[in-house]
Enzyme design. Sequence first.
Site, short mmCIF file in Angstrom:
data_model
loop_
_atom_site.label_atom_id
_atom_site.label_comp_id
_atom_site.label_asym_id
_atom_site.label_seq_id
_atom_site.Cartn_x
_atom_site.Cartn_y
_atom_site.Cartn_z
N GLY A 103 -4.05 10.01 -2.47
CA GLY A 103 -4.34 8.59 -2.40
C GLY A 103 -3.13 7.69 -2.40
O GLY A 103 -3.27 6.49 -2.29
N CYS A 104 -1.93 8.26 -2.57
CA CYS A 104 -0.70 7.46 -2.53
C CYS A 104 -0.70 6.38 -3.59
O CYS A 104 -0.18 5.30 -3.42
CB CYS A 104 -0.49 6.84 -1.16
SG CYS A 104 -0.48 8.04 0.18
N GLY A 105 -1.34 6.66 -4.74
CA GLY A 105 -1.37 5.67 -5.80
C GLY A 105 -1.78 6.32 -7.10
O GLY A 105 -1.27 7.36 -7.47
#
Length: 259
Positions: A103-105
Amino acid sequence: MDSLSYEVKQYGPNGFTPTPIRSIREVPLTIMLNGREVVTLLCTGKHPEYLAVGFLKSDAFVSDPDQITDLTVREQEDRLVAEVETCNDPWKNRVMERSITSGCGKGTNFGRNVTTISRRRLSGDVRVTPEQVLSLARELHERSTLYTATRGCHNSSLCTPTEMLFFREDIGRHNAIDMICGQCFLEDVSVDDKMIVSTGRVASEILLKVVRIGVPVMISTAVATSFSVELARKTGVTLIGNVKHDSFWVYNDPGRIQD
């Protein structure tokens, strides 16, 4: 307020020129469960109660709406805080092994999710035609006004083959799915005859959320990863991806797509 106005310098054939833009809002949402911090998600701040409960449901902290005795969302100076109280012990026998998701987060995936959910088999009775798949994808795009304004969000919707029921948008595709999950969970919405249509890449953590809520059909305008394809085939999810204006890929279908 889901976006803010800024003036930037845009470079082009004529050099730099002042340009007004809209930038999507990003705010931390800290989820507290029985007084203990679970996670901080980065989101637009829209529908925080659905997002918080959807995350807890997706990660197996709660399994029944009746377990939730109180739900409060407070706005602090630099974040939102969702305080959830339950009558059960959500931490009992909990394996807190985490893996970094795609999710890059602040996406998280607790270790027992894959092992537990992959044993599940979805048998929801819903039938959809190719024309309906393409029509729903078009409607999702048409409703994506925040994306049009900011180019900074993902969109998801809970649908029947002929109608879009809930539309959610957020900076993360995980959040958009969790908001749908949370609303269905809190409002006791039957999902065994529903579908989720999304704009995000279908990685394994997205498919796990869909399986846990019990939605039998997942459709995305983006592609699916190999792990999610394998999970769809194990769990019986109809998985459709790479939806374009007149075509799409069927990764798995146990008979829900009508010719």
